[in-house]
Design an enzyme around this catalytic site. Structure first.
Site, PDB file in Angstrom:
ATOM      1  N   ASP A  88     -12.418   6.419   3.117  1.00 54.71           N
ATOM      2  CA  ASP A  88     -11.239   6.254   3.983  1.00 54.71           C
ATOM      3  C   ASP A  88     -10.808   4.791   4.084  1.00 54.71           C
ATOM      4  OD1 ASP A  88      -9.179   7.145   5.601  1.00 54.71           O
ATOM      5  OD2 ASP A  88     -10.368   7.048   7.442  1.00 54.71           O
ATOM      6  N   ASP A 133       1.295   6.591   5.626  1.00 54.33           N
ATOM      7  CA  ASP A 133       0.330   5.564   5.218  1.00 54.33           C
ATOM      8  C   ASP A 133       0.823   4.780   3.998  1.00 54.33           C
ATOM      9  OD1 ASP A 133      -1.990   4.245   5.901  1.00 54.33           O
ATOM     10  OD2 ASP A 133      -3.257   5.412   4.563  1.00 54.33           O
ATOM     11  N   GLU A 154      -9.456   3.215   1.714  1.00 53.52           N
ATOM     12  CA  GLU A 154      -8.836   3.312   0.385  1.00 53.52           C
ATOM     13  C   GLU A 154      -7.704   2.324   0.178  1.00 53.52           C
ATOM     14  OE1 GLU A 154      -5.715   4.649   2.689  1.00 53.52           O
ATOM     15  OE2 GLU A 154      -7.824   5.206   2.916  1.00 53.52           O
ATOM     16  N   ARG A 158      -7.424  -0.887   0.790  1.00 58.10           N
ATOM     17  CA  ARG A 158      -7.830  -2.146   0.166  1.00 58.10           C
ATOM     18  C   ARG A 158      -8.231  -1.933  -1.300  1.00 58.10           C
ATOM     19  NH1 ARG A 158     -12.340  -2.620   4.660  1.00 58.10           N
ATOM     20  NH2 ARG A 158     -10.689  -1.372   5.618  1.00 58.10           N
ATOM     21  N   LYS A 206     -11.114  12.344   7.610  1.00 54.41           N
ATOM     22  CA  LYS A 206     -10.671  11.981   8.950  1.00 54.41           C
ATOM     23  C   LYS A 206     -10.755  13.194   9.878  1.00 54.41           C
ATOM     24  CE  LYS A 206      -7.000   8.746   7.463  1.00 54.41           C
ATOM     25  NZ  LYS A 206      -7.406   7.514   8.168  1.00 54.41           N
ATOM     26  N   ASP A 231      -3.086  10.453   3.379  1.00 50.71           N
ATOM     27  CA  ASP A 231      -4.460   9.968   3.502  1.00 50.71           C
ATOM     28  C   ASP A 231      -5.270  10.923   4.358  1.00 50.71           C
ATOM     29  OD1 ASP A 231      -6.774   8.523   3.472  1.00 50.71           O
ATOM     30  OD2 ASP A 231      -6.111   7.068   4.971  1.00 50.71           O
ATOM     31  N   LYS A 269       0.860  -1.199   0.000  1.00 48.46           N
ATOM     32  CA  LYS A 269       0.000   0.000   0.000  1.00 48.46           C
ATOM     33  C   LYS A 269       0.888   1.238   0.000  1.00 48.46           C
ATOM     34  CE  LYS A 269      -3.235   2.491   3.039  1.00 48.46           C
ATOM     35  NZ  LYS A 269      -3.920   2.471   4.353  1.00 48.46           N
TER      36      LYS A 269
END
Length: 505
Positions: free
Chosen positions: A350, A291, A352, A354, A280, A273, A268
């Site tokens: 959020d 992230d 994101e 996956r 968030k 993010d 990833k």
């Protein structure tokens, strides 16, 4: 106006660490004696004569003032005459690789501002312990800043290791240094602020490292991603003015044949993010420059494979995007088509990670056809709720041997894993009447995320590493530095450079 391309960030500095057969004739001005639970090493007597100090009496005196041989404890004693100016006692704990890694990190922190340290370790220290100690020296040296004023003391210039014998241990020390540098590189990538680091920056950095380390590299830009159908990566990245990238790195060992095991890593690479339209809270956004820890760990691992002589073929895929809210951002209730055609209904922008990993996994299954597939991510906050912080990362796997091999590598590397279940009974949590799955749901969040990704693994032996629980250290402690830990790089490198990483799979 054209956007300025950020300058390349150098690999973090670390001391030159060398093994010395026998006590050096002319040592550093500072000598460090490693003290374990059993007391001083055998070479301490000779070292004490060199230093003009009764080390047994010094240990007794310093113990009386609170020093203990616990891993990471350090006590310095000044010498008022001679070329050697101080002797330092450092705790080695129980002598396990874990405690020796902590001791190495403590010595590195103590050594800041010194030109050279001579460090005497216990005679008979095994390869695992010596390697871990060398790793700790590198990891404890890590620093990252953009200060122009008072940047702090530099790392020690040189650290000489010896057990007082004539044994040659250079190869063991070098392996520890490479694995330590792998962890530091992953930290550096994760710690770089996102005003410098975007998907294009990450791709450029990966390309640099590939060229320096004998890897083949390919990068998809946003037009190529659209042409090839990487809908998940494009959806997550479409809210940002800084477009997404897919990075592919390939390592082939010398003499590889069609029977050489083939592993694909998928990381990833969310370079920042915000949560997208599912924004968030401010406090939850603060550390999101890291992230992309999973993707950074894949890059750092790939860069180490040649130096450590990995015997398996490995491809690293980094799915890189910036998740931002805007008029072009993807929305809750969108339906996204991933690489290969599978569809996802978006319920939370959020979730994101996956979405991008799904594209990487599907590409690996359809185009690369590996023997083993592993993805790595800081994926869910739920794994922290399950496992707490800074002790275990989460492991989900469809193959018991693969799980066992990764758990063992986690134990050896100090990045420990705890295996989590993949119960089919929870599959209903991610079902929807309008797409193949939803990307977010009620229920046990880390498990449902893993079940979502399992659908893209093509029935291959597959493991999912959710390392949010070990990705951020709250303080300078043991081998960690405050901030991003680069979780997963040492684990993956240890696993892939073991004698048979695919054993039993």
């Amino acid at each position: 106006m054209a956007r300025r391309t950020p300058a390349r960030t150098a690999v973090p500095a670390a001391p030159a660490v060398v093994w010395q057969a026998g006590l050096p004739a002319h040592g550093a001005r500072t000598w460090v004696i490693l003290v374990g639970a059993a007391g001083l090493p055998d070479a301490a007597k000779d070292a004490g004569e060199r230093l003009g100090v009764d080390l047994e009496r010094l240990l007794e005196a310093l113990t009386g003032t609170g020093f203990s041989p616990g891993a990471g404890r350090v006590a310095a004693y000044p010498l008022l005459a001679g070329e050697i100016t101080q002797v330092v006692l450092a705790g080695a704990g129980d002598g396990s690789p874990r405690d020796l890694r902590h001791a190495g990190a403590a010595i590195a922190r103590f050594g800041r501002g010194h030109d050279e340290l001579t460090t005497v370790v216990a005679e008979g220290i095994d390869d695992a312990g010596l390697q871990a100690f060398a790793e700790g020296v590198v990891l404890g040296s890590f620093t990252f800043h953009r200060k122009t004023v008072d940047p702090g003391k530099p790392v020690a210039g040189r650290i000489v290791l010896t057990d007082g014998t004539d044994t040659d241990r250079d190869e063991v020390v070098e392996r520890g240094l490479v694995i330590g540098r792998t962890g530091c590189l992953a930290r550096e990538l994760a710690t770089t602020p996102s005003n410098e680091k975007d998907p294009a920056w990450l791709a450029a950095r990966a390309t640099e490292l590939a060229k320096a380390n004998g890897l083949d590299v390919r990068v998809w830009d946003e037009k190529q991603l659209a042409a090839d159908g990487f809908g998940g990566i494009l959806a997550v990245g479409q809210g940002s003015v800084r477009p997404p990238r897919l990075i592919r790195l390939d390592y082939t060992p010398p003499g590889a044949t069609k029977n050489t095991p083939y592993v694909v890593l998928v990381g990833k690479g969310i370079t920042y993010d915000t949560g997208g339209l599912s924004l968030k809270p401010r406090e939850s956004m603060v550390s999101m420059k890291r992230d992309m820890t999973g993707g950074g760990s894949v890059i750092a691992t790939m860069a180490a494979l040649r130096d450590l002589g990995a015997k398996v073929r490995v491809t690293g895929l980094v799915c890189a995007a910036e998740n931002m809210p805007s008029g072009t951002a993807y929305r809750p209730d969108d339906i996204v088509r991933h690489y290969g055609g599978r569809t996802t209904e978006v319920k939370n922008t959020d979730a994101e990670g996956r979405m991008v990993l799904a594209d990487g996994l599907a590409y690996a299954v359809e185009e690369l056809k590996p023997d083993v597939l592993v993805d790595i991510a800081t994926l869910t906050g739920a794994i922290k709720m399950a496992l707490g912080s800074m002790l275990y990362g989460g492991l989900f796997a469809t193959d018991d041997a693969l799980a066992d091999n990764l758990v063992e590598a986690g134990f050896v590397s100090g990045e420990q894993l705890w295996r989590m279940p993949l119960p089919v009974e929870y599959a209903d949590y991610i079902s929807t009447p309008v797409a193949d799955a939803v990307n977010s749901s009620k229920g046990p969040g880390s498990i449902t995320a893993a079940l979502f990704l399992k659908n893209f693994s093509g029935g291959l032996p597959w493991a999912h590493l959710d390392l949010s629980s070990i990705a951020e250290s709250p303080r300078d402690e043991f081998e960690y530095t405050l901030g991003a830990t680069g979780a997963g790089a040492r684990l993956l490198t240890t696993w892939l450079t073991s004698p048979n990483p695919t054993a039993g799979i």
